[in-house]
Design a protein around this motif. Sequence first.
Motif, PDB file in Angstrom:
ATOM      1  N   ASP A 299       5.858   1.831 -12.731  1.00 46.28           N
ATOM      2  CA  ASP A 299       4.653   2.628 -12.489  1.00 46.28           C
ATOM      3  C   ASP A 299       4.417   2.709 -10.984  1.00 46.28           C
ATOM      4  N   PRO A 300       4.723   3.847 -10.338  1.00 53.56           N
ATOM      5  CA  PRO A 300       4.583   3.950  -8.879  1.00 53.56           C
ATOM      6  C   PRO A 300       3.180   3.648  -8.368  1.00 53.56           C
ATOM      7  N   GLN A 301       2.151   4.158  -9.044  1.00 52.86           N
ATOM      8  CA  GLN A 301       0.786   3.928  -8.569  1.00 52.86           C
ATOM      9  C   GLN A 301       0.423   2.451  -8.634  1.00 52.86           C
ATOM     10  N   ASP A 302       0.782   1.799  -9.730  1.00 53.70           N
ATOM     11  CA  ASP A 302       0.517   0.372  -9.863  1.00 53.70           C
ATOM     12  C   ASP A 302       1.249  -0.410  -8.777  1.00 53.70           C
ATOM     13  N   ALA A 303       2.497  -0.033  -8.499  1.00 53.90           N
ATOM     14  CA  ALA A 303       3.279  -0.735  -7.476  1.00 53.90           C
ATOM     15  C   ALA A 303       2.663  -0.564  -6.095  1.00 53.90           C
ATOM     16  N   GLN A 304       2.262   0.658  -5.763  1.00 56.78           N
ATOM     17  CA  GLN A 304       1.627   0.900  -4.469  1.00 56.78           C
ATOM     18  C   GLN A 304       0.341   0.094  -4.325  1.00 56.78           C
ATOM     19  N   ASN A 305      -0.447   0.041  -5.392  1.00 59.97           N
ATOM     20  CA  ASN A 305      -1.696  -0.720  -5.364  1.00 59.97           C
ATOM     21  C   ASN A 305      -1.428  -2.217  -5.175  1.00 59.97           C
ATOM     22  N   ARG A 306      -0.421  -2.736  -5.865  1.00 61.41           N
ATOM     23  CA  ARG A 306      -0.090  -4.166  -5.766  1.00 61.41           C
ATOM     24  C   ARG A 306       0.356  -4.528  -4.356  1.00 61.41           C
ATOM     25  N   PHE A 307       1.225  -3.710  -3.784  1.00 60.63           N
ATOM     26  CA  PHE A 307       1.704  -4.005  -2.442  1.00 60.63           C
ATOM     27  C   PHE A 307       0.558  -3.972  -1.441  1.00 60.63           C
ATOM     28  N   ALA A 308      -0.329  -2.996  -1.564  1.00 61.82           N
ATOM     29  CA  ALA A 308      -1.464  -2.913  -0.635  1.00 61.82           C
ATOM     30  C   ALA A 308      -2.318  -4.174  -0.730  1.00 61.82           C
ATOM     31  N   SER A 352      -7.945   0.737  -4.153  1.00 64.25           N
ATOM     32  CA  SER A 352      -6.633   0.620  -3.517  1.00 64.25           C
ATOM     33  C   SER A 352      -6.448   1.693  -2.455  1.00 64.25           C
ATOM     34  N   ALA A 353      -6.971   2.907  -2.697  1.00 67.76           N
ATOM     35  CA  ALA A 353      -6.881   3.975  -1.702  1.00 67.76           C
ATOM     36  C   ALA A 353      -7.672   3.600  -0.447  1.00 67.76           C
ATOM     37  N   ARG A 354      -8.837   2.996  -0.638  1.00 68.55           N
ATOM     38  CA  ARG A 354      -9.611   2.535   0.514  1.00 68.55           C
ATOM     39  C   ARG A 354      -8.857   1.458   1.292  1.00 68.55           C
ATOM     40  N   LEU A 355      -8.223   0.569   0.545  1.00 71.87           N
ATOM     41  CA  LEU A 355      -7.457  -0.492   1.191  1.00 71.87           C
ATOM     42  C   LEU A 355      -6.265   0.089   1.940  1.00 71.87           C
ATOM     43  N   HIS A 356      -5.617   1.070   1.352  1.00 72.95           N
ATOM     44  CA  HIS A 356      -4.500   1.749   2.024  1.00 72.95           C
ATOM     45  C   HIS A 356      -4.952   2.337   3.357  1.00 72.95           C
ATOM     46  N   ASP A 357      -6.111   3.014   3.358  1.00 73.45           N
ATOM     47  CA  ASP A 357      -6.627   3.613   4.600  1.00 73.45           C
ATOM     48  C   ASP A 357      -6.924   2.547   5.646  1.00 73.45           C
ATOM     49  N   LEU A 358      -7.492   1.415   5.208  1.00 70.28           N
ATOM     50  CA  LEU A 358      -7.826   0.346   6.143  1.00 70.28           C
ATOM     51  C   LEU A 358      -6.566  -0.271   6.736  1.00 70.28           C
ATOM     52  N   LEU A 359      -5.579  -0.543   5.907  1.00 70.32           N
ATOM     53  CA  LEU A 359      -4.337  -1.122   6.401  1.00 70.32           C
ATOM     54  C   LEU A 359      -3.619  -0.169   7.353  1.00 70.32           C
ATOM     55  N   THR A 360      -3.631   1.118   7.027  1.00 71.44           N
ATOM     56  CA  THR A 360      -3.016   2.122   7.903  1.00 71.44           C
ATOM     57  C   THR A 360      -3.701   2.138   9.260  1.00 71.44           C
ATOM     58  N   GLU A 361      -5.028   2.034   9.257  1.00 71.30           N
ATOM     59  CA  GLU A 361      -5.797   2.023  10.507  1.00 71.30           C
ATOM     60  C   GLU A 361      -5.495   0.775  11.338  1.00 71.30           C
ATOM     61  N   VAL A 362      -5.395  -0.373  10.677  1.00 76.41           N
ATOM     62  CA  VAL A 362      -5.112  -1.624  11.388  1.00 76.41           C
ATOM     63  C   VAL A 362      -3.748  -1.558  12.068  1.00 76.41           C
ATOM     64  N   VAL A 363      -2.732  -1.071  11.332  1.00 76.86           N
ATOM     65  CA  VAL A 363      -1.384  -0.996  11.890  1.00 76.86           C
ATOM     66  C   VAL A 363      -1.318   0.030  13.014  1.00 76.86           C
ATOM     67  N   ALA A 364      -2.063   1.133  12.882  1.00 78.87           N
ATOM     68  CA  ALA A 364      -2.080   2.135  13.947  1.00 78.87           C
ATOM     69  C   ALA A 364      -2.659   1.566  15.233  1.00 78.87           C
ATOM     70  N   GLU A 365      -3.641   0.681  15.108  1.00 79.11           N
ATOM     71  CA  GLU A 365      -4.279   0.087  16.282  1.00 79.11           C
ATOM     72  C   GLU A 365      -3.453  -1.048  16.880  1.00 79.11           C
ATOM     73  N   GLN A 366      -2.825  -1.867  16.029  1.00 83.72           N
ATOM     74  CA  GLN A 366      -2.169  -3.081  16.507  1.00 83.72           C
ATOM     75  C   GLN A 366      -0.646  -3.027  16.483  1.00 83.72           C
ATOM     76  N   GLY A 367      -0.076  -1.999  15.857  1.00 81.93           N
ATOM     77  CA  GLY A 367       1.368  -1.951  15.709  1.00 81.93           C
ATOM     78  C   GLY A 367       1.808  -2.716  14.476  1.00 81.93           C
ATOM     79  N   SER A 368       3.080  -2.615  14.151  1.00 81.13           N
ATOM     80  CA  SER A 368       3.600  -3.284  12.966  1.00 81.13           C
ATOM     81  C   SER A 368       3.523  -4.798  13.122  1.00 81.13           C
ATOM     82  N   PRO A 369       2.968  -5.476  12.138  1.00 78.05           N
ATOM     83  CA  PRO A 369       2.865  -6.942  12.221  1.00 78.05           C
ATOM     84  C   PRO A 369       4.130  -7.657  11.750  1.00 78.05           C
ATOM     85  N   TRP A 370       5.113  -6.917  11.257  1.00 81.98           N
ATOM     86  CA  TRP A 370       6.259  -7.571  10.633  1.00 81.98           C
ATOM     87  C   TRP A 370       7.232  -8.154  11.644  1.00 81.98           C
TER      88      TRP A 370
END
Length: 388
Positions: A299-308, A352-370
């Motif tokens: 289930d792609p949507q479930d997987a995306q939500n879990r990873f986020a 999960s969509a809200r969390l996706h937006d927040l994580l995208t914003e954090v990475v855009a500001e700080q760069g990839s944390p990996w």
Amino acid sequence: MTSKFTIPSLIAVTVLLVALLGAALGVLPAYLAGKFASSDHEAPEWLILDEADRVVELLEDDPRGPVRELSTTNDGVLAVFDEAVALFGTAPVVEVWSRHDLGGATAAGVTADRERVVVAYEGSALLSGRTRWLVLEADTGKVIDAHWTAEAPQDVVSVLTAEARIVLSDDGRVEARSLDEDRELWTHDQGCEYTEVAAVGARVTVVGVCGDEVRSVELSADTGTVLESRSWPGTETPELLALTPTTIPGGVDDPVERLLDGEWAEGYLDLGDVLGEADYLPPRVEEGRAPARLLLIEDPQDAQNRFALEIAGLFLEQGTIHPEDLQEAGLTVDGALPDTLQGWDTGVDLQSARLHDLLTEVVAEQGSPWEDLDHRRAPERPSPDPYP
């Protein structure tokens, strides 16, 4: 004239005749189906993943012995013991049914649609050297079909589609055999060595080493038709890891947990690229390289939500994201980020969509944390002035 039949052979014939008669009547003798027990509780209409840990705690002192494996159905958690299986509901956490005293080493698996359970166990006494396998209704434990085979119990249940069991021969040939009649449905042979097979949803994935390349093929579980094929240069067979809506978060079979724990440093690939291109995701394997692990997603949507959710938890632990950011976005429950998606009582996709937006914003500001996650920290926020 001396009879060719000995007493043991007559007993064996009698046993087989009784078994055949019982199968014809839809009834299995106890020595072929173990002892069945059903509680007063019916299987719930859904599986509550948050309660799976309570099932594990309940089984710690179970007299049937240590639990060798846990699987999930649509309704509950299936526990496999040495000579028994039992289904536990999670609403409430209670045993629903069991089959025990099966008489030999036992293996069990759940079909890809999670509606049936296949139990296989070694025959004993006159039936030693053979494996008896049963197809059960997942919610009631009642026998639907029963068969004999010369295969080992674990081989019978290792890969199950919704309607068939997948048999892998020593030469890499894959065969689908129906659960109801144990007849051949389709075969596939891609001529590879070190072959691995997995069934997720309506697809069967076959991966192996063919000469100096790694080849993966996705087949229709119903017909064996080739749906997708890929290849990479290499000589190591990738590990196949499945992620479904009933995969227990944080469990031993949870690929998300393994990925974020750093096990996938050698690279991974989700077939079909269903996770999308979010910058906060761990980097996939480089183009042209064979992946060390293939992620099979139902289930792609479930997987995306879990990873986020899991990545947000990791970023929170490492200091890459602030708790206040999560609270301001309305993503916390009782002041904390939930451990599973079911922790959000309603609106999982919206949250999960809200969390996706927040994580995208954090990475855009700080760069990839990996690249250097252990040393990256979110900047300190000034404490609010108690006397403005």
